[in-house]
Scaffold this motif. Structure first.
Motif, PDB file in Angstrom:
ATOM      1  N   LEU B 103     -17.895 -26.372  23.851  1.00 17.72           N
ATOM      2  CA  LEU B 103     -18.966 -25.345  23.934  1.00 17.72           C
ATOM      3  C   LEU B 103     -18.859 -24.749  25.331  1.00 17.72           C
ATOM      4  O   LEU B 103     -19.180 -25.389  26.333  1.00 17.72           O
ATOM      5  N   ALA B 104     -18.336 -23.508  25.334  1.00 16.51           N
ATOM      6  CA  ALA B 104     -18.124 -22.888  26.662  1.00 16.51           C
ATOM      7  C   ALA B 104     -19.282 -21.928  26.936  1.00 16.51           C
ATOM      8  O   ALA B 104     -19.412 -20.892  26.281  1.00 16.51           O
ATOM      9  N   TYR B 105     -20.120 -22.364  27.810  1.00 19.33           N
ATOM     10  CA  TYR B 105     -21.288 -21.543  28.125  1.00 19.33           C
ATOM     11  C   TYR B 105     -20.868 -20.371  28.958  1.00 19.33           C
ATOM     12  O   TYR B 105     -19.884 -20.418  29.671  1.00 19.33           O
ATOM     13  N   GLY B 114     -23.565 -25.944  37.481  1.00 17.91           N
ATOM     14  CA  GLY B 114     -22.517 -25.134  38.138  1.00 17.91           C
ATOM     15  C   GLY B 114     -22.244 -23.866  37.355  1.00 17.91           C
ATOM     16  O   GLY B 114     -22.805 -23.617  36.276  1.00 17.91           O
ATOM     17  N   ARG B 115     -21.313 -23.065  37.906  1.00 14.89           N
ATOM     18  CA  ARG B 115     -21.091 -21.748  37.273  1.00 14.89           C
ATOM     19  C   ARG B 115     -20.428 -21.920  35.880  1.00 14.89           C
ATOM     20  O   ARG B 115     -20.821 -21.260  34.940  1.00 14.89           O
ATOM     21  N   LEU B 116     -19.432 -22.757  35.834  1.00 12.26           N
ATOM     22  CA  LEU B 116     -18.732 -22.931  34.553  1.00 12.26           C
ATOM     23  C   LEU B 116     -19.027 -24.307  33.974  1.00 12.26           C
ATOM     24  O   LEU B 116     -18.835 -25.328  34.613  1.00 12.26           O
ATOM     25  N   LEU B 133     -15.068 -29.776  30.896  1.00 10.00           N
ATOM     26  CA  LEU B 133     -13.779 -29.226  31.322  1.00 10.00           C
ATOM     27  C   LEU B 133     -13.914 -28.072  32.306  1.00 10.00           C
ATOM     28  O   LEU B 133     -12.990 -27.756  33.036  1.00 10.00           O
ATOM     29  N   GLY B 134     -15.104 -27.415  32.243  1.00  7.61           N
ATOM     30  CA  GLY B 134     -15.252 -26.220  33.081  1.00  7.61           C
ATOM     31  C   GLY B 134     -15.164 -26.549  34.566  1.00  7.61           C
ATOM     32  O   GLY B 134     -15.526 -27.637  34.996  1.00  7.61           O
ATOM     33  N   GLY B 135     -14.686 -25.612  35.335  1.00  5.17           N
ATOM     34  CA  GLY B 135     -14.582 -25.827  36.774  1.00  5.17           C
ATOM     35  C   GLY B 135     -13.631 -24.788  37.329  1.00  5.17           C
ATOM     36  O   GLY B 135     -13.016 -24.011  36.583  1.00  5.17           O
ATOM     37  N   PRO B 136     -13.518 -24.800  38.619  1.00  2.00           N
ATOM     38  CA  PRO B 136     -12.634 -23.789  39.241  1.00  2.00           C
ATOM     39  C   PRO B 136     -11.199 -23.907  38.734  1.00  2.00           C
ATOM     40  O   PRO B 136     -10.485 -22.914  38.618  1.00  2.00           O
ATOM     41  N   GLU B 137     -10.765 -25.143  38.421  1.00  2.00           N
ATOM     42  CA  GLU B 137      -9.356 -25.309  37.992  1.00  2.00           C
ATOM     43  C   GLU B 137      -9.172 -24.932  36.514  1.00  2.00           C
ATOM     44  O   GLU B 137      -8.091 -24.784  36.018  1.00  2.00           O
ATOM     45  N   HIS B 138     -10.257 -24.764  35.817  1.00  2.00           N
ATOM     46  CA  HIS B 138     -10.171 -24.375  34.414  1.00  2.00           C
ATOM     47  C   HIS B 138     -11.208 -23.325  34.109  1.00  2.00           C
ATOM     48  O   HIS B 138     -12.327 -23.603  33.683  1.00  2.00           O
ATOM     49  N   ASP B 139     -10.852 -22.071  34.398  1.00  2.00           N
ATOM     50  CA  ASP B 139     -11.784 -20.960  34.164  1.00  2.00           C
ATOM     51  C   ASP B 139     -11.572 -20.458  32.752  1.00  2.00           C
ATOM     52  O   ASP B 139     -10.713 -19.655  32.450  1.00  2.00           O
TER      53      ASP B 139
END
Lengths: 100, 701
Positions: B103-105, B114-116, B133-139
């Motif tokens: 679920l990618a918000y 956080g943002r992602l 999984l979201g994060g700067p390394e996985h946009d």
């Protein structure tokens, strides 16, 4: 067989009559003796009445012919009939005899 | 080039032509079978394709279904970030094909997170684990699976992509946009599916060992392909290349491609690759096998033709040889027939009926000097050897009897000649007869031949001694016999083929039956030569009906019919003066015959010369003797016979003088014989009983 011999100055005339058979030839040798003594005279043999000739007869004629030739004279056969001519032809005598 | 070589080339050509025809048929059939198989393969691969398409359809559908069915849980716990894991677990638990759910918000949906923020539930080693999984390394906002549904606000399938550095882009994602109460995008829910199994499924039921299935995106990206264990990666690459240029076959035409498109999103392409060679390899194998059979069959065919033609050739050679032999036999037979008398006077008739093509029997007759000479003979054996000897004897008889009056001497000479060269050990039975037509005296001598019949009131055997046949001993003595014939009597001569003709009971016809048959003919007044022979011949044929004739069958009938004869004689002594008597006698005799004068003179001269010869040469000087001249005539011919008792003298042996010589060269003697020879038709001499016997014959008319 009859023979007639006529001795002339330049020739001898002979006439033969009848049959010149073997038996006749035996007798002929004497009566025709003049033909052997003919000298240089030519011999004329008249065969008008000669009906028949055997080889013995031919032989006598041949003796005369040889004699005449040796003397440089002629022997002439005259008036030869068919029967005699046949015999002359069969024996080849036509070529050596002078025939008129 | 000879004909046998040409024939051989023709036969080889025939076999080669047969081979070419068979190959042409084979090629045509192969092409037809091949096209049928190709069609079948296309159909088959279509079936495979459609199965694969429906498999993929089904997989996508179930995933979509899972999403639709379970999305309400996700919606319910949308605003509770910690519950999202449980909802996702629930979601993927429903469908074993789903590898992960997330679920990618939208960015900054939960400031605290956080943002992602992308909660995720994924299968690992059979269990479901959670991960953010979201994060700067996985946009994820940059990912296709997020952007597409986010912008379109409707669910979509992503293109395949690699989720790990593997060969295939083996992951796809079904993304569904989730809106908040105000209708704004809140998150994208996605289900990941690992497609690595799809390649296995596509290739698990391939019809041929080297065929394989692939799944491609519309852009030609490989979704699923054959496992490396099945197909080399470079082969797959090559096929992708070919697909890109839109071809359906490889350049070498060894690999063919069938494609089919999905009728629903994402409209992927299912590709089936198969090797035509492989499909046809079995037919090729079959073709090779059939070729082997054909070659064997052709070999046998050639062998049979060779054998047959050789047989034919032998047969034709044999029949040609046979034809040649029978042709030669025909010629031999003609030669033999030529030698037999063909023209018969009324009183003589004869026949030879050979058992084989050529026979060993002969008969002959001819008249000379008022005498009828005749013979009949049978060479032992049959066929060519007998026929050859028969011809030799026939010629010898003619030659010997020409100058020899006495049958016993004729046989003696023949016997000596045959014995001299008789390596085949053949022998000959032979009968020689001589009838003096003026004296009715019949002289004969036998060499082992069947006794002839003398026919008068009835048929009686001629009392003739058998003697030995010719060819047995060279010094055989053949006794000469004689009888007087009565005018009207006949002689019946035959060979043993007649008496030894057999009936069905193998009993000989025999001499008794023959005599009966002849007697019957005499009684019927049918003893005329030709009639008698045909009667006897018919009797023998009837007797031996149905039995093959085993020996030559020969008959000769002579009827003694001298006609009117004039005969006279004169005896003279061996004296030249007797010649005149002889001449008178001859003249008188010839006058009775009405002989013309010229011919009569010729005859007279001939006879005179002969008698003079006898007188001159047969009697030495002084020896007395008698000479008898017989004159005989049947008015057609006249014969004079000069018989003297002098020393042996053969005038016919004296050479004739050369009549072409000049007068001086001509000998005085020899003219008599020449004249005799030329004046009559025939002169013959023989020494008989111590006498010189000279015959002069002249044909009148």
């Amino acid at each position: 067989m009859n023979t007639k011999v006529q001795v002339l100055d330049d020739k001898i005339l002979v006439s033969l009559s009848g049959e010149f058979d073997t038996a006749a030839a035996e007798e002929m040798e004497k009566s025709l003796q003049p033909l052997l003594d003919c000298g240089a005279k030519d011999i004329f043999i008249d065969c008008t009445e000669l009906d028949y000739i055997s080889s013995r007869g031919l032989r006598i004629l041949l003796v005369f012919l040889k004699n005449a030739k040796a003397n440089g004279s002629r022997l002439v056969l005259q008036n030869v009939n068919d029967v005699v001519r046949d015999v002359l032809e069969l024996t080849g005598f036509v070529t050596i005899f002078e025939i008129e | 080039m000879d004909s046998s070589k040409r024939n051989r080339i023709a036969r080889v050509g025939f076999v080669v032509l047969a081979a070419v025809l068979i190959e042409a048929i084979s090629i045509t059939q192969y092409q037809r079978v091949r096209s049928i198989i190709e069609e079948d393969m296309a159909v088959q691969s279509k079936v495979v394709l459609s199965a694969m398409v429906s498999d993929v359809d089904h997989m996508l559908e179930t995933t979509e279904h899972t999403m639709n069915e379970n999305l309400w849980i996700v919606r319910r716990y949308l605003d509770n970030p910690d519950s999202a894991f449980a909802a996702l677990t629930y979601l993927i638990d429903d469908n074993p094909q789903v590898a992960a759910g997330f679920l990618a918000y939208v960015p900054d949906y939960f400031p605290s997170k956080g943002r992602l923020f992308e909660p995720c539930a994924l299968r690992r080693d059979g269990a479901i684990v959670h991960s953010q999984l979201g994060g700067p390394e996985h946009d994820y906002t940059l990912s296709e699976f997020y952007q597409k549904p986010a912008s379109e606000l409707k669910p979509s399938w992503s293109n395949p992509y690699p989720d790990a550095p593997e060969y295939y882009a083996n992951t796809i994602t079904y993304s569904y946009p989730i809106l908040d109460a105000k209708g704004r995008l809140a998150a994208v829910c996605g289900l990941d599916m690992n497609l690595s199994w799809l390649g296995d499924t596509l290739n698990s039921h391939q019809p041929y060992p080297s065929s394989f299935g692939m799944l491609l995106t519309q852009d030609g990206l490989l979704v699923a392909g054959p496992p490396e264990s099945r197909t080399a990666p470079d082969k797959v690459e090559k096929m992708l290349e070919i697909l890109r240029i839109g071809a359906t076959r490889t350049e070498d035409k060894k690999l063919a491609i069938q494609t089919s498109n999905m009728l629903r999103a994402p409209y992927w392409q299912v590709v089936e690759v198969y090797s035509t060679d492989e499909a046809f390899s079995r037919i090729l194998k079959m073709r090779r096998q059939s070729w082997l059979l054909v070659l064997i069959a052709l070999g046998i065919l050639f062998f049979m033709i060779e054998r047959y033609t050789r047989g034919e050739k032998k047969l034709s050679e044999a029949s040609a040889e046979k034809a040649r032999l029978s042709g030669e036999l025909e010629v031999a037979r003609n030669i033999q027939e030529e030698m037999l008398p063909k023209v018969f006077p009324d009183n003589i008739f004869g026949t030879v009926k050979p058992a084989l093509e050529v026979g060993g029997d002969l008969f002959d007759f001819y008249r000379r000097d008022g005498k009828l000479f005749f013979c009949i003979g049978d060479v032992s054996g049959k066929g060519v050897p007998a026929a050859m000897l028969m011809s030799v004897i026939h010629s010898l008889f003619r030659i010997v009897s020409r100058s020899e009056d006495r049958p016993s001497f004729i046989l003696k000479t023949l016997n000596e000649q045959i014995c001299e060269r008789n390596s085949a050990n053949l022998f000959v039975t032979f009968f020689v007869g001589c009838i003096d037509l003026y004296t009715s005296k019949f002289y004969f001598a036998n060499a082992g031949h069947d006794k002839p019949f003398v026919l008068s009131e009835s048929a009686e055997l001629l009392p003739v001694k058998a003697n030995l046949p010719l060819g047995v001993f060279p010094d055989t003595v053949f006794e000469e016999q004689s009888i007087m014939l009565t005018p009207g009597q006949s002689l019946f001569l035959y060979t043993d083929g007649l008496t030894e003709a057999k009936n069905k009971a193998r009993v000989n016809f025999g001499r008794t039956r023959l005599k009966e048959c002849i007697d019957k003919a005499i009684a019927d007044s049918a003893a005329v030569p030709q009639t008698l022979i045909s009667r006897v011949g018919a009797a023998v044929s009837a007797y031996s009906h149905g039995v093959t004739q085993s020996d030559d069958l020969t008959m000769l009938v002579i009827n003694y019919a001298p006609g009117k004869i004039l005969s006279d004689k004169i005896t003279i002594t061996n004296d030249l003066s007797e010649v005149r008597r002889l001449n008178e006698f001859v003249k008188g005799f010839l006058e009775q015959l009405d002989v013309p004068v010229r011919e009569a003179s010729h005859l007279r001269l001939a006879l005179e010369e002969s008698v003079v010869n006898s007188i001159s040469y047969a009697y030495p000087k002084g020896l007395k003797g008698e000479i008898t001249v017989y004159a005989d005539s049947d008015f057609k011919e006249v014969r004079f016979t000069v018989v003297d008792s002098g020393v042996a003298f053969d005038p016919t042996a004296v050479l004739s003088p050369d009549t072409t010589l000049e007068a001086n060269e001509r000998p005085i003697g020899g003219l008599g014989i020449l004249l005799t020879r030329k004046l009559v038709d025939s002169v013959s001499y023989c020494r008989k009983h111590g006498n010189n016997v000279l015959s002069l014959t002249k044909i009148l008319i």
